[in-house]
Design a protein around this motif. Structure first.
Motif, PDB file in Angstrom:
ATOM      1  N   PHE A 171       0.836  -1.206   0.000  1.00  0.00           N
ATOM      2  CA  PHE A 171       0.000   0.000   0.000  1.00  0.00           C
ATOM      3  C   PHE A 171       0.872   1.258   0.000  1.00  0.00           C
ATOM      4  CE2 PHE A 171      -3.049   2.968   2.279  1.00  0.00           C
ATOM      5  CZ  PHE A 171      -3.867   3.155   1.169  1.00  0.00           C
ATOM      6  N   HIS A 172       1.969   1.213   0.743  1.00  0.00           N
ATOM      7  CA  HIS A 172       2.887   2.357   0.759  1.00  0.00           C
ATOM      8  C   HIS A 172       3.460   2.603  -0.636  1.00  0.00           C
ATOM      9  CE1 HIS A 172       5.923   5.174   2.058  1.00  0.00           C
ATOM     10  NE2 HIS A 172       6.858   4.430   1.497  1.00  0.00           N
ATOM     11  N   LYS A 173       3.774   1.525  -1.321  1.00  0.00           N
ATOM     12  CA  LYS A 173       4.301   1.665  -2.686  1.00  0.00           C
ATOM     13  C   LYS A 173       3.254   2.303  -3.589  1.00  0.00           C
ATOM     14  CE  LYS A 173       7.050  -0.913  -6.035  1.00  0.00           C
ATOM     15  NZ  LYS A 173       7.723  -2.204  -6.318  1.00  0.00           N
ATOM     16  N   TRP A 174       1.992   1.907  -3.405  1.00  0.00           N
ATOM     17  CA  TRP A 174       0.908   2.503  -4.186  1.00  0.00           C
ATOM     18  C   TRP A 174       0.759   3.987  -3.860  1.00  0.00           C
ATOM     19  CZ3 TRP A 174      -2.146   1.431  -8.224  1.00  0.00           C
ATOM     20  CH2 TRP A 174      -3.274   2.234  -8.411  1.00  0.00           C
ATOM     21  N   GLN A 175       0.822   4.323  -2.585  1.00  0.00           N
ATOM     22  CA  GLN A 175       0.704   5.733  -2.191  1.00  0.00           C
ATOM     23  C   GLN A 175       1.819   6.569  -2.829  1.00  0.00           C
ATOM     24  OE1 GLN A 175       0.722   4.797   2.082  1.00  0.00           O
ATOM     25  NE2 GLN A 175      -1.206   5.919   2.284  1.00  0.00           N
ATOM     26  N   SER A 176       3.017   6.017  -2.879  1.00  0.00           N
ATOM     27  CA  SER A 176       4.144   6.722  -3.495  1.00  0.00           C
ATOM     28  C   SER A 176       3.902   6.911  -4.986  1.00  0.00           C
ATOM     29  CB  SER A 176       5.444   5.933  -3.273  1.00  0.00           C
ATOM     30  OG  SER A 176       5.718   5.800  -1.884  1.00  0.00           O
ATOM     31  N   LEU A 177       3.329   5.887  -5.610  1.00  0.00           N
ATOM     32  CA  LEU A 177       3.008   5.979  -7.040  1.00  0.00           C
ATOM     33  C   LEU A 177       1.992   7.086  -7.282  1.00  0.00           C
ATOM     34  CD1 LEU A 177       2.191   2.930  -9.326  1.00  0.00           C
ATOM     35  CD2 LEU A 177       0.701   4.911  -9.313  1.00  0.00           C
ATOM     36  N   MET A 178       0.969   7.148  -6.447  1.00  0.00           N
ATOM     37  CA  MET A 178      -0.064   8.175  -6.588  1.00  0.00           C
ATOM     38  C   MET A 178       0.500   9.576  -6.332  1.00  0.00           C
ATOM     39  SD  MET A 178      -2.985   6.872  -7.528  1.00  0.00           S
ATOM     40  CE  MET A 178      -2.012   5.804  -8.598  1.00  0.00           C
ATOM     41  N   ALA A 179       1.406   9.668  -5.381  1.00  0.00           N
ATOM     42  CA  ALA A 179       2.002  10.971  -5.055  1.00  0.00           C
ATOM     43  C   ALA A 179       2.820  11.514  -6.223  1.00  0.00           C
ATOM     44  CB  ALA A 179       2.873  10.847  -3.813  1.00  0.00           C
ATOM     45  N   ASP A 180       3.408  10.598  -7.007  1.00  0.00           N
ATOM     46  CA  ASP A 180       4.216  11.006  -8.158  1.00  0.00           C
ATOM     47  C   ASP A 180       3.356  11.349  -9.370  1.00  0.00           C
ATOM     48  OD1 ASP A 180       6.530  10.676  -6.739  1.00  0.00           O
ATOM     49  OD2 ASP A 180       6.900   8.628  -7.446  1.00  0.00           O
ATOM     50  N   GLY A 181       2.076  10.998  -9.290  1.00  0.00           N
ATOM     51  CA  GLY A 181       1.169  11.276 -10.414  1.00  0.00           C
ATOM     52  C   GLY A 181       0.845  10.011 -11.174  1.00  0.00           C
ATOM     53  N   VAL A 182      -0.426   9.670 -11.236  1.00  0.00           N
ATOM     54  CA  VAL A 182      -0.834   8.426 -11.885  1.00  0.00           C
ATOM     55  C   VAL A 182      -0.663   8.523 -13.399  1.00  0.00           C
ATOM     56  CG1 VAL A 182      -3.252   9.161 -12.047  1.00  0.00           C
ATOM     57  CG2 VAL A 182      -2.705   6.730 -12.054  1.00  0.00           C
ATOM     58  N   SER A 183      -0.205   7.429 -13.988  1.00  0.00           N
ATOM     59  CA  SER A 183      -0.072   7.327 -15.440  1.00  0.00           C
ATOM     60  C   SER A 183      -0.329   5.884 -15.842  1.00  0.00           C
ATOM     61  CB  SER A 183       1.335   7.742 -15.898  1.00  0.00           C
ATOM     62  OG  SER A 183       2.296   6.780 -15.467  1.00  0.00           O
ATOM     63  N   LYS A 184      -0.661   5.677 -17.087  1.00  0.00           N
ATOM     64  CA  LYS A 184      -0.907   4.314 -17.583  1.00  0.00           C
ATOM     65  C   LYS A 184       0.333   3.451 -17.392  1.00  0.00           C
ATOM     66  CE  LYS A 184      -3.949   1.792 -20.057  1.00  0.00           C
ATOM     67  NZ  LYS A 184      -5.385   1.640 -19.755  1.00  0.00           N
ATOM     68  N   HIS A 185       1.479   4.028 -17.694  1.00  0.00           N
ATOM     69  CA  HIS A 185       2.734   3.282 -17.553  1.00  0.00           C
ATOM     70  C   HIS A 185       2.982   2.896 -16.096  1.00  0.00           C
ATOM     71  CE1 HIS A 185       6.871   2.037 -18.159  1.00  0.00           C
ATOM     72  NE2 HIS A 185       7.246   2.865 -17.197  1.00  0.00           N
ATOM     73  N   ALA A 186       2.727   3.837 -15.185  1.00  0.00           N
ATOM     74  CA  ALA A 186       2.949   3.554 -13.767  1.00  0.00           C
ATOM     75  C   ALA A 186       2.033   2.429 -13.282  1.00  0.00           C
ATOM     76  CB  ALA A 186       2.720   4.813 -12.933  1.00  0.00           C
ATOM     77  N   LEU A 187       0.785   2.437 -13.719  1.00  0.00           N
ATOM     78  CA  LEU A 187      -0.159   1.396 -13.327  1.00  0.00           C
ATOM     79  C   LEU A 187       0.263   0.027 -13.848  1.00  0.00           C
ATOM     80  CD1 LEU A 187      -3.674   3.078 -13.823  1.00  0.00           C
ATOM     81  CD2 LEU A 187      -2.504   2.581 -11.677  1.00  0.00           C
ATOM     82  N   THR A 188       0.625  -0.034 -15.128  1.00  0.00           N
ATOM     83  CA  THR A 188       1.007  -1.326 -15.704  1.00  0.00           C
ATOM     84  C   THR A 188       2.307  -1.836 -15.094  1.00  0.00           C
ATOM     85  OG1 THR A 188       2.042  -0.158 -17.580  1.00  0.00           O
ATOM     86  CG2 THR A 188      -0.205  -0.947 -17.878  1.00  0.00           C
ATOM     87  N   THR A 189       3.225  -0.936 -14.759  1.00  0.00           N
ATOM     88  CA  THR A 189       4.474  -1.342 -14.108  1.00  0.00           C
ATOM     89  C   THR A 189       4.197  -1.886 -12.719  1.00  0.00           C
ATOM     90  OG1 THR A 189       5.762   0.309 -15.336  1.00  0.00           O
ATOM     91  CG2 THR A 189       6.735  -0.559 -13.311  1.00  0.00           C
ATOM     92  N   PHE A 190       3.339  -1.202 -11.964  1.00  0.00           N
ATOM     93  CA  PHE A 190       2.964  -1.657 -10.618  1.00  0.00           C
ATOM     94  C   PHE A 190       2.346  -3.048 -10.692  1.00  0.00           C
ATOM     95  CE2 PHE A 190       0.028  -2.101  -7.074  1.00  0.00           C
ATOM     96  CZ  PHE A 190       0.752  -1.609  -5.986  1.00  0.00           C
ATOM     97  N   HIS A 191       1.440  -3.237 -11.638  1.00  0.00           N
ATOM     98  CA  HIS A 191       0.785  -4.536 -11.777  1.00  0.00           C
ATOM     99  C   HIS A 191       1.787  -5.623 -12.152  1.00  0.00           C
ATOM    100  CE1 HIS A 191      -2.381  -7.414 -12.487  1.00  0.00           C
ATOM    101  NE2 HIS A 191      -1.981  -7.600 -13.723  1.00  0.00           N
ATOM    102  N   ALA A 192       2.689  -5.296 -13.073  1.00  0.00           N
ATOM    103  CA  ALA A 192       3.694  -6.280 -13.505  1.00  0.00           C
ATOM    104  C   ALA A 192       4.590  -6.700 -12.348  1.00  0.00           C
ATOM    105  CB  ALA A 192       4.530  -5.692 -14.645  1.00  0.00           C
ATOM    106  N   GLU A 193       4.977  -5.730 -11.524  1.00  0.00           N
ATOM    107  CA  GLU A 193       5.866  -6.036 -10.395  1.00  0.00           C
ATOM    108  C   GLU A 193       5.189  -6.882  -9.323  1.00  0.00           C
ATOM    109  OE1 GLU A 193       8.587  -1.955 -10.644  1.00  0.00           O
ATOM    110  OE2 GLU A 193       7.001  -2.143  -9.139  1.00  0.00           O
TER     111      GLU A 193
END
Length: 319
Positions: A171-193
């Motif tokens: 969840f912390h990793k997700w919060q950091s992703l959101m803080a940096d600004g959501v993008s399609k690439h960020a979402l697909t990278t998060f899911h892949a990881e």
């Protein structure tokens, strides 16, 4: 100092669990695991709602009471005062300022902080049922439905402990992703990881989240909102031995061309012995990580499943 220690994650906690003398009798309910182990990785934010509303210590005990019209109140055990409104106001005000935390550890059985099975007494008597939720904890969980929460006593269960810590870190990793600004690439990278972590916890949800990211009907923010709801719900599932075995066998497939026959046999045996309960989960994972150093694979190296939490916590040695 390792990566997890350098980046301590903010987690809310009932003050009494880390030694603050805030309980009704002037004592505490120190959790050695929280204070001596988790504090190396979590930056705890201690909160005591009962002290927060000015009850002081020592003080009269309070309890949840269900009135005849099914309204639950928080009152002194002797009925001399009612702190329901004060506690609710404190909970609402505090909750609004907790968007920065990535998890919460509550004090079990507390009429303010208990997250489940808190005794609710019948009005005017000493009979009760353990079907309540602490008023403060209830507000926090209602306002932050994605927030990983747990109670001190339940952390003694190794599977619940690992599950909670895994959820907090994810969840912390997700919060950091959101803080940096959501993008399609960020979402697909998060899911892949998190592919194999999801597969171990809830394979059905894993299968549904990929297509969700591939559709173009929803706005990006809506897609992200639906994704994280499904993701955090999936991680609440405790992985079974069957689920881990299936995940390990998928990882094994990445090495079928690189490993010699003996190495393939060794890995297959480790996975099967884990499946039978003869080896802890850490055994086949350690071997996979060893092969990964010999035969590097960028995709596998990024898999959170292989390193979901600090090794020092030894969370995968007991199951």
């Amino acid at each position: 100092m390792n990566h997890f220690e350098q980046n301590k994650i903010k987690v809310g906690i009932s003050s009494c669990l880390i030694g603050f003398k805030v309980r009704f009798d002037g004592g505490h309910k120190r959790s050695g695991y929280c204070e001596k182990v988790l504090s190396s990785f979590f930056d705890f934010q201690p909160i005591c709602p009962e002290m927060g509303i000015g009850l002081g210590t020592p003080r009269k005990t309070i309890r949840l009471v269900r009135s005849a019209d099914e309204v639950i109140k928080v009152v002194a055990s002797d009925g001399s005062f009612d702190v329901t409104d004060k506690l609710r106001d404190f909970a609402q005000q505090t909750s609004a300022d907790l968007n920065h935390i990535s998890g919460y550890i509550f004090c079990a059985k507390s009429p303010s902080c208990g997250m489940e099975r808190v005794t609710v007494y019948k009005e005017g008597g000493n009979q009760g049922a353990r079907d309540g939720i602490g008023l403060y904890a209830q507000q926090i969980m209602q306002d932050h439905p994605l927030l990983p929460v747990e109670e001190d006593g339940r952390l003694n269960d190794t599977k619940l402990r690992e599950n909670f810590i895994t959820r907090v870190l994810a969840f912390h990793k997700w919060q950091s992703l959101m803080a940096d600004g959501v993008s399609k690439h960020a979402l697909t990278t998060f899911h892949a990881e998190h592919k194999y972590l999801l597969m171990a916890h809830d394979p059905n949800t894993y299968k549904s989240l990929g297509p969700l990211l591939g559709q173009n009907e929803l706005a990006l923010e809506q897609t992200a909102e639906q994704y994280i709801k499904g993701f955090m719900a999936a991680l609440k599932h405790i992985p079974t031995r069957k689920g881990h075995t299936n995940t390990l066998q998928h990882l094994q497939g990445y090495f079928k061309k690189q490993l010699n026959s003996q190495q393939r046999v060794d890995l297959a045996e480790q996975i099967d012995k884990y499946r039978q309960g003869l080896l802890p989960l850490m055994a086949p994972i350690t071997l996979i990580k060893h092969y990964l150093t010999q035969y590097p694979d960028d995709y596998l190296s990024q898999q959170v499943y292989l390193n979901p939490h600090p090794e020092e916590l030894k969370l995968r040695y007991e199951h």
